[in-house]
Design a protein around this motif. Structure first.
Motif, PDB file in Angstrom:
ATOM      1  N   ALA A   1       0.825  -1.213   0.000  1.00 27.43           N
ATOM      2  CA  ALA A   1       0.000   0.000   0.000  1.00 27.43           C
ATOM      3  C   ALA A   1       0.859   1.263   0.000  1.00 27.43           C
ATOM      4  O   ALA A   1       0.571   2.231  -0.713  1.00 27.43           O
ATOM      5  N   LEU A   2       1.942   1.254   0.782  1.00 23.72           N
ATOM      6  CA  LEU A   2       2.807   2.436   0.870  1.00 23.72           C
ATOM      7  C   LEU A   2       3.438   2.773  -0.481  1.00 23.72           C
ATOM      8  O   LEU A   2       3.515   3.950  -0.856  1.00 23.72           O
ATOM      9  N   GLN A   3       3.867   1.757  -1.216  1.00 26.90           N
ATOM     10  CA  GLN A   3       4.467   2.024  -2.531  1.00 26.90           C
ATOM     11  C   GLN A   3       3.423   2.513  -3.535  1.00 26.90           C
ATOM     12  O   GLN A   3       3.714   3.384  -4.366  1.00 26.90           O
ATOM     13  N   ALA A   4       2.209   1.970  -3.457  1.00 22.15           N
ATOM     14  CA  ALA A   4       1.140   2.413  -4.368  1.00 22.15           C
ATOM     15  C   ALA A   4       0.760   3.868  -4.079  1.00 22.15           C
ATOM     16  O   ALA A   4       0.498   4.649  -5.004  1.00 22.15           O
ATOM     17  N   ILE A   5       0.727   4.248  -2.800  1.00 24.67           N
ATOM     18  CA  ILE A   5       0.469   5.652  -2.438  1.00 24.67           C
ATOM     19  C   ILE A   5       1.609   6.532  -2.926  1.00 24.67           C
ATOM     20  O   ILE A   5       1.390   7.632  -3.468  1.00 24.67           O
TER      21      ILE A   5
ATOM     22  N   THR B   1      -8.196   7.167   7.766  1.00 26.17           N
ATOM     23  CA  THR B   1      -8.840   6.624   8.975  1.00 26.17           C
ATOM     24  C   THR B   1      -8.146   5.363   9.485  1.00 26.17           C
ATOM     25  O   THR B   1      -8.600   4.764  10.462  1.00 26.17           O
ATOM     26  N   LYS B   2      -7.052   4.967   8.823  1.00 26.16           N
ATOM     27  CA  LYS B   2      -6.375   3.714   9.179  1.00 26.16           C
ATOM     28  C   LYS B   2      -5.152   3.974  10.071  1.00 26.16           C
ATOM     29  O   LYS B   2      -4.113   3.327   9.926  1.00 26.16           O
ATOM     30  N   GLN B   3      -5.285   4.911  11.007  1.00 28.01           N
ATOM     31  CA  GLN B   3      -4.163   5.202  11.907  1.00 28.01           C
ATOM     32  C   GLN B   3      -3.879   4.009  12.808  1.00 28.01           C
ATOM     33  O   GLN B   3      -4.790   3.290  13.194  1.00 28.01           O
TER      34      GLN B   3
ATOM     35  N   GLU C   1       7.119   6.686  12.986  1.00 24.17           N
ATOM     36  CA  GLU C   1       7.026   5.502  12.118  1.00 24.17           C
ATOM     37  C   GLU C   1       6.105   5.799  10.937  1.00 24.17           C
ATOM     38  O   GLU C   1       4.947   6.166  11.121  1.00 24.17           O
ATOM     39  N   TRP C   2       6.636   5.651   9.742  1.00 23.10           N
ATOM     40  CA  TRP C   2       5.868   5.939   8.523  1.00 23.10           C
ATOM     41  C   TRP C   2       4.807   4.859   8.334  1.00 23.10           C
ATOM     42  O   TRP C   2       5.098   3.666   8.389  1.00 23.10           O
ATOM     43  N   ASN C   3       3.559   5.263   8.144  1.00 18.38           N
ATOM     44  CA  ASN C   3       2.484   4.291   7.965  1.00 18.38           C
ATOM     45  C   ASN C   3       1.525   4.769   6.885  1.00 18.38           C
ATOM     46  O   ASN C   3       1.697   5.850   6.303  1.00 18.38           O
ATOM     47  N   VAL C   4       0.507   3.962   6.632  1.00 16.48           N
ATOM     48  CA  VAL C   4      -0.400   4.229   5.515  1.00 16.48           C
ATOM     49  C   VAL C   4      -1.148   5.556   5.688  1.00 16.48           C
ATOM     50  O   VAL C   4      -1.285   6.328   4.730  1.00 16.48           O
ATOM     51  N   SER C   5      -1.639   5.843   6.881  1.00 18.24           N
ATOM     52  CA  SER C   5      -2.404   7.081   7.071  1.00 18.24           C
ATOM     53  C   SER C   5      -1.514   8.310   6.887  1.00 18.24           C
ATOM     54  O   SER C   5      -1.940   9.319   6.312  1.00 18.24           O
ATOM     55  N   MET C   6      -0.263   8.228   7.345  1.00 14.80           N
ATOM     56  CA  MET C   6       0.661   9.350   7.154  1.00 14.80           C
ATOM     57  C   MET C   6       0.998   9.532   5.679  1.00 14.80           C
ATOM     58  O   MET C   6       1.051  10.665   5.169  1.00 14.80           O
TER      59      MET C   6
ATOM     60  N   PRO D   1     -17.852  10.109  16.887  1.00 14.62           N
ATOM     61  CA  PRO D   1     -17.404   9.582  18.190  1.00 14.62           C
ATOM     62  C   PRO D   1     -16.157   8.703  18.083  1.00 14.62           C
ATOM     63  O   PRO D   1     -15.422   8.549  19.063  1.00 14.62           O
ATOM     64  N   ASP D   2     -15.910   8.116  16.909  1.00 12.57           N
ATOM     65  CA  ASP D   2     -14.702   7.317  16.697  1.00 12.57           C
ATOM     66  C   ASP D   2     -13.538   8.273  16.405  1.00 12.57           C
ATOM     67  O   ASP D   2     -13.535   8.994  15.404  1.00 12.57           O
ATOM     68  N   TRP D   3     -12.519   8.272  17.271  1.00 10.40           N
ATOM     69  CA  TRP D   3     -11.425   9.241  17.131  1.00 10.40           C
ATOM     70  C   TRP D   3     -10.678   9.093  15.810  1.00 10.40           C
ATOM     71  O   TRP D   3     -10.129  10.083  15.282  1.00 10.40           O
ATOM     72  N   HIS D   4     -10.659   7.874  15.235  1.00 11.06           N
ATOM     73  CA  HIS D   4      -9.971   7.682  13.952  1.00 11.06           C
ATOM     74  C   HIS D   4     -10.584   8.588  12.883  1.00 11.06           C
ATOM     75  O   HIS D   4      -9.862   9.182  12.072  1.00 11.06           O
ATOM     76  N   HIS D   5     -11.893   8.686  12.890  1.00 11.53           N
ATOM     77  CA  HIS D   5     -12.576   9.513  11.888  1.00 11.53           C
ATOM     78  C   HIS D   5     -12.435  10.994  12.213  1.00 11.53           C
ATOM     79  O   HIS D   5     -12.298  11.819  11.298  1.00 11.53           O
ATOM     80  N   ARG D   6     -12.465  11.349  13.489  1.00 16.46           N
ATOM     81  CA  ARG D   6     -12.254  12.757  13.870  1.00 16.46           C
ATOM     82  C   ARG D   6     -10.862  13.226  13.433  1.00 16.46           C
ATOM     83  O   ARG D   6     -10.708  14.295  12.842  1.00 16.46           O
ATOM     84  N   GLU D   7      -9.868  12.414  13.748  1.00 16.10           N
ATOM     85  CA  GLU D   7      -8.496  12.803  13.408  1.00 16.10           C
ATOM     86  C   GLU D   7      -8.322  12.864  11.891  1.00 16.10           C
ATOM     87  O   GLU D   7      -7.649  13.763  11.371  1.00 16.10           O
ATOM     88  N   ALA D   8      -8.928  11.916  11.172  1.00 14.58           N
ATOM     89  CA  ALA D   8      -8.835  11.906   9.712  1.00 14.58           C
ATOM     90  C   ALA D   8      -9.455  13.167   9.109  1.00 14.58           C
ATOM     91  O   ALA D   8      -8.918  13.734   8.150  1.00 14.58           O
TER      92      ALA D   8
END
Length: 404
Positions: free
Chosen positions: A199-203, A253-255, A263-268, A300-307
């Motif tokens: 996923a990281l390479q495709a992004i 939303t995939k934090q 750490e580099w991840n998909v959401s970043m 209410p889901d923090w993942h969506h708020r942060e996104a």
């Protein structure tokens, strides 16, 4: 003169013969060390016109039935291509490419061989510029890489997407046909892959598309009137917005709440790509992103708020300030409130987004309405965790520079 070249020729020949033989060892650590040694020797000798037959030997190894020797020889070719000036190997680029493509095709039964070949291809892409000029040869290269993105082996898939990233960097001008035929679909599917390295390479592919098109826009803006453009901007980012943007917003939303902040991840990666997309297409990014922000900012889901906060912050560089001003005015009270959120990731992104807001032209902020509450929130954030403090300091610095 390099120390290696001061060693007598007989000793050097013995060492070279020894490391070539070691490529056939069953011990993977030994073959890797031999591959690196051969690469180091060629980096010294080939520019001096010495050890000219090493590539021929390695290419013969790739044609053997020994899987281990194939892998080790392909790895060696990759190391050599990575470490040496492309001009030195230009006369052998056709032979290198033929061997590498042969190992990378879908017909190759060993996925380990395929991975070594795709990695060697990645390192040799600058060498094969002449081959990319030839439509038939270019088609073979692109077909091989695209097929490798569908390999059952995740390492092969990730390496193939990494190849596509590098190809886009080097050969953007040749990519129009392949984007329409395959790359749009392959990369969007790749971004959703459950294996993060794929996923990281495709992004990264789409971040690279944006980088190239931002550079083309700068070239256009600095071009003298009447001077023809050296390269065409195919506007791949704008064309594919309906497919790429929803995927990026979903990935925000995939934090990973347990991940280290560095750490580099998909959401970043998705946030970085979204930011580059905004710089590439400007005002066109606003209308499709704002509904996502509005739908998720109070979730209410923090993942969506942060996104939602991250999405808003990521599109502030690119669109016209006049387009952003009403949106900033509407968003600021919510952002100021979110600096006090119960979840550190949300607070962090809210503080970062305020920093981005403070970096906009000052006219975008209604100072009489928002300045006092914004300063109060940022000062309160200075007593929070280090990551919040850093973003609050950055926001205050941006604001004082603007007001100063």
């Amino acid at each position: 003169m390099p120390i290696w070249l001061q060693v007598d020729e007989g000793t050097r020949s013995q060492v070279k013969q020894g490391v070539l033989v070691t490529l056939g060892s069953d011990n993977r650590q030994a073959t890797m060390a031999a591959a690196q040694a051969i690469s180091a020797i060629t980096a010294t000798e080939l520019p001096q016109g010495q050890w000219q037959d090493v590539i021929t030997t390695l290419l013969q190894n790739v044609s053997t039935t020994s899987t281990g020797l194939k892998i080790a020889s392909l790895q060696t070719i990759g190391f050599i291509c990575e470490s040496i000036n492309p001009d030195i190997l230009a006369t052998q680029s056709n032979l290198i490419l033929t061997a590498v493509i042969q190992g990378a095709t879908a017909e190759e039964p060993s996925q380990e061989v395929r991975y070594a070949a795709i990695t060697a291809l990645l390192n040799s892409l600058e060498f094969v510029r002449q081959n990319f000029e030839n439509e038939g040869e270019r088609n073979v290269i692109m077909q091989t890489v695209c097929e490798a993105t569908q390999s059952p082996d995740s390492n092969v898939q990730a390496a193939a997407f990494e190849c596509l990233v590098r190809i886009m960097q080097l050969y953007y001008d040749k990519m129009r046909f392949y984007m329409e035929k395959a790359l749009y679909g392959l990369t969007v599917i790749g971004m959703k892959h459950e294996d993060e390295k794929i996923a990281l390479q495709a992004i990264e592919f789409w971040s690279t598309v944006c980088d190239e098109e931002i550079e083309l826009q700068i070239e256009e803006e600095t071009r003298e009137p009447g001077q023809p453009a050296e390269r065409d901007n195919y506007q791949f980012a704008k064309t594919t917005l309906p497919q790429v943007l929803p995927t990026l917003l979903f990935l925000l939303t995939k934090q990973d709440e347990d991940a280290d902040e560095d750490e580099w991840n998909v959401s970043m990666a998705a946030a970085t790509c979204l930011s580059l997309l905004a710089q590439t297409i400007g005002n066109d990014i606003v209308a499709p992103v704002i509904p996502f922000v509005e739908q998720n900012i109070r979730n209410p889901d923090w993942h969506h708020r942060e996104a939602a906060v991250m999405a808003f912050g990521s599109i502030l560089d690119g669109p016209d300030p006049n387009v952003l001003t009403p949106l900033v005015s509407q968003a600021l009270p919510v952002l100021i409130e979110m600096v006090k959120d119960q979840v550190v990731q949300v607070k962090d992104s809210a503080a970062w987004t305020l920093g981005r807001v403070c970096d906009l032209p000052i006219e975008c902020i209604q100072l009489d309405v928002h300045l006092h509450s914004m300063i109060s929130a940022l000062v309160a954030g200075l007593e929070d965790s280090p990551r919040i403090v850093a973003n609050c300091c950055w926001a205050v610095m941006n604001l004082t520079e603007q007001l100063g």
